[in-house]
Design a protein around this motif. Structure first.
Motif, mmCIF file in Angstrom:
data_model
loop_
_atom_site.group_PDB
_atom_site.id
_atom_site.type_symbol
_atom_site.label_atom_id
_atom_site.label_comp_id
_atom_site.label_asym_id
_atom_site.label_seq_id
_atom_site.Cartn_x
_atom_site.Cartn_y
_atom_site.Cartn_z
ATOM 1 N N PHE A 215 -2.541 6.954 9.938
ATOM 2 C CA PHE A 215 -1.173 6.457 10.031
ATOM 3 C C PHE A 215 -0.006 7.700 8.679
ATOM 4 N N ARG B 130 5.265 -7.678 -0.497
ATOM 5 C CA ARG B 130 5.099 -6.333 -1.009
ATOM 6 C C ARG B 130 3.720 -6.341 -2.110
ATOM 7 N N TYR C 93 -6.588 -3.100 7.695
ATOM 8 C CA TYR C 93 -6.528 -4.298 9.169
ATOM 9 C C TYR C 93 -7.836 -4.674 8.372
ATOM 10 N N ASN D 9 -4.821 2.723 11.926
ATOM 11 C CA ASN D 9 -3.799 2.600 12.890
ATOM 12 C C ASN D 9 -3.340 3.789 13.117
ATOM 13 N N THR E 37 -4.136 -4.102 1.873
ATOM 14 C CA THR E 37 -2.744 -4.425 1.398
ATOM 15 C C THR E 37 -3.329 -6.941 2.177
ATOM 16 N N SER F 285 -0.415 -7.589 3.584
ATOM 17 C CA SER F 285 0.761 -7.752 4.358
ATOM 18 C C SER F 285 0.673 -7.862 6.146
ATOM 19 N N LYS F 286 -1.139 -8.230 6.218
ATOM 20 C CA LYS F 286 -1.178 -8.526 7.374
ATOM 21 C C LYS F 286 -2.473 -9.520 7.509
ATOM 22 N N LEU G 170 0.738 -1.200 -0.461
ATOM 23 C CA LEU G 170 0.178 0.137 0.196
ATOM 24 C C LEU G 170 1.055 1.355 -0.225
ATOM 25 N N ASP G 171 2.101 0.619 0.779
ATOM 26 C CA ASP G 171 2.985 2.083 0.268
ATOM 27 C C ASP G 171 3.150 2.971 -0.388
ATOM 28 N N ASP H 86 -8.251 3.618 3.780
ATOM 29 C CA ASP H 86 -7.154 2.815 3.982
ATOM 30 C C ASP H 86 -7.502 1.461 4.812
HETATM 31 N N1 PMP Z 1 -2.061 1.376 5.633
HETATM 32 C C1 PMP Z 1 -1.465 1.096 7.032
HETATM 33 C C2 PMP Z 1 -2.650 2.197 7.799
HETATM 34 C C3 PMP Z 1 -1.008 0.951 7.488
HETATM 35 O O1 PMP Z 1 -0.863 0.610 9.032
HETATM 36 C C4 PMP Z 1 -0.062 0.574 6.871
HETATM 37 C C5 PMP Z 1 1.113 -0.519 7.519
HETATM 38 N N2 PMP Z 1 2.074 -0.670 8.325
HETATM 39 C C6 PMP Z 1 0.408 0.503 5.157
HETATM 40 C C7 PMP Z 1 -0.402 0.777 5.114
HETATM 41 C C8 PMP Z 1 1.589 -0.604 4.132
HETATM 42 O O2 PMP Z 1 1.124 -0.851 4.209
HETATM 43 P P1 PMP Z 1 1.423 -2.426 3.162
HETATM 44 O O3 PMP Z 1 1.965 -3.411 3.641
HETATM 45 O O4 PMP Z 1 1.063 -2.924 1.933
HETATM 46 O O5 PMP Z 1 2.765 -1.712 2.571
#
Ligand code: PMP
Length: 350
Positions: free
Chosen positions: A109, A219, A185, A157, A208, A210-211, A84-85, A182
């Motif tokens: 965030f 990634r 989570y 977050n 994402t 990632s979680k 997502l970054d 976003d």
């Molecule tokens: N959005 C939020 C609210 C996050 O907490 C994070 C990761 N800490 C991201 C985006 C980025 O996620 P990704 O690992 O997909 O780059």
């Protein structure tokens, strides 16, 4: 700092992630459970014949199809990103001119303001009274500052707070600007705005792997929006933003829905236990916030001391300001250790 860098880049504070030298990493909201051996075998098989000499599929068809199938989406609405970054950064380039206004909330965030700063946008950061976001605050704040785009994490977050889907729908109906939810989570919370994508042409939902999907190292993230918005993002992304290994490995993981459900249940159970244990310590000067995500946020005057004690035990959590700690939900044994350290720490301080 460089004399060649743009002035606004020199002025931006760099993002500083924690070094990964702790035995117990509860600072980055990762999933404590890696893909299991069955899934690893599927990943290995998928990677065996990876055409490394070729550029990857620029449209990432298989990955997008897998994600669209699993989430019940139209593939034309799904834009893949290198986490997502990358997508957050792309949103700023695709939809904001320098000087146009991005509305964010605080706390939230930090990377929203960072990428908007790289782009040279005006960032308005609105404090959330009691850390709560609701439709009225969204609507009023966006109108007050003339926002072109508003972005927030849901669940939030670092606090774990949740904006219910009906509140978001109300804001979407009233606002003319772009609204970016976003949902990094949201798999833990079950209030997704994905079903609203077909109804609102100003909504972008970020998701994402990632979680909940246990794939932070791969990634991979997605922006989901009406086809016209999605097409804009597809146009500005670099053609090969998802490497071939990520594309191949992600497909079996995305399709492993049953495993993911079990994993989410396990993490939610641990979170609810951890939350109850912390609430029992509120009399000792802790304020604990209910969380719909895979972390818990708490505040106490003893935050610096508790953080130091946790670090001495090899546990890293995330500090926020003078009084805040955000603790990722790890395995039950890890969370038992955290509770013990917090209990002992608070007793020593009282
Ligand atoms: N959005 C939020 C609210 C996050 O907490 C994070 C990761 N800490 C991201 C985006 C980025 O996620 P990704 O690992 O997909 O780059």
């Amino acid at each position: 700092m460089s004399r060649f860098a743009c002035g606004r880049i020199n002025a931006l504070p760099a993002y500083e992630p924690n070094p990964a030298i702790f035995d117990c990493k509860l600072d980055a909201n990762e999933n404590p459970y890696p893909p299991d051996s069955d899934l690893r075998a599927l990943i290995a098989a998928a990677l065996a014949d990876a055409p490394l000499n070729r550029y990857p599929d620029p449209l990432a068809h298989e990955v997008r199809r897998a994600y669209a199938d699993v989430m019940g989406l139209d593939m034309a609405c799904v834009v893949p990103g290198n986490g997502l970054d990358e997508l957050i950064s792309l949103l700023m380039s695709a939809f904001l001119e320098p000087q146009e206004c991005l509305l964010t909330f605080s706390p939230d965030f930090s990377m929203y303001a960072f990428y908007a700063g790289v782009r040279g946008c005006r960032v308005v950061e609105k404090a959330k009274p009691g850390y709560r976001l609701d439709a009225d605050l969204l609507i009023r704040s966006a109108r007050d500052c003339g926002a072109k785009m508003v972005i927030f994490s849901n669940p939030c977050n670092p606090t774990g707070g949740l904006l219910p889907q009906r509140e978001l729908a109300r804001a979407l109906g009233e606002l003319d600007c772009l609204v970016v939810a976003d949902e990094a989570y949201m798999d833990f919370a079950g209030e997704s705005a994905l079903p609203l994508v077909g109804q609102y042409d100003n909504l972008i939902v970020l998701r994402t792997c990632s979680k909940a999907f246990s794939l932070a190292g791969l990634r991979l993230g997605f922006a989901v929006a009406a086809p016209e918005l999605a097409a804009v993002l597809m146009k500005v992304k670099s053609p090969y933003n998802l490497n071939v290994l990520t594309q191949l490995a992600a497909v079996p993981c995305i399709r492993a829905e049953q495993k993911r459900r079990e994993n989410l249940q396990e993490i939610s159970r641990t979170r609810d236990w951890f939350y109850r244990e912390l609430c029992a310590l509120e009399a000792d000067g802790l304020t604990v916030y209910p969380s719909a995500a895979n972390f818990i946020y708490l505040e106490t005057d003893g935050a610096p001391a508790l953080d130091a004690q946790l670090q001495r035990a090899g546990i890293i959590v995330r500090r926020f300001g003078a009084r805040g700690l955000r603790i990722t939900i790890g395995r039950p044994d890890e969370m038992r250790a955290v509770v013990q350290i917090i209990k002992t720490g608070l007793e020593q301080m009282s």
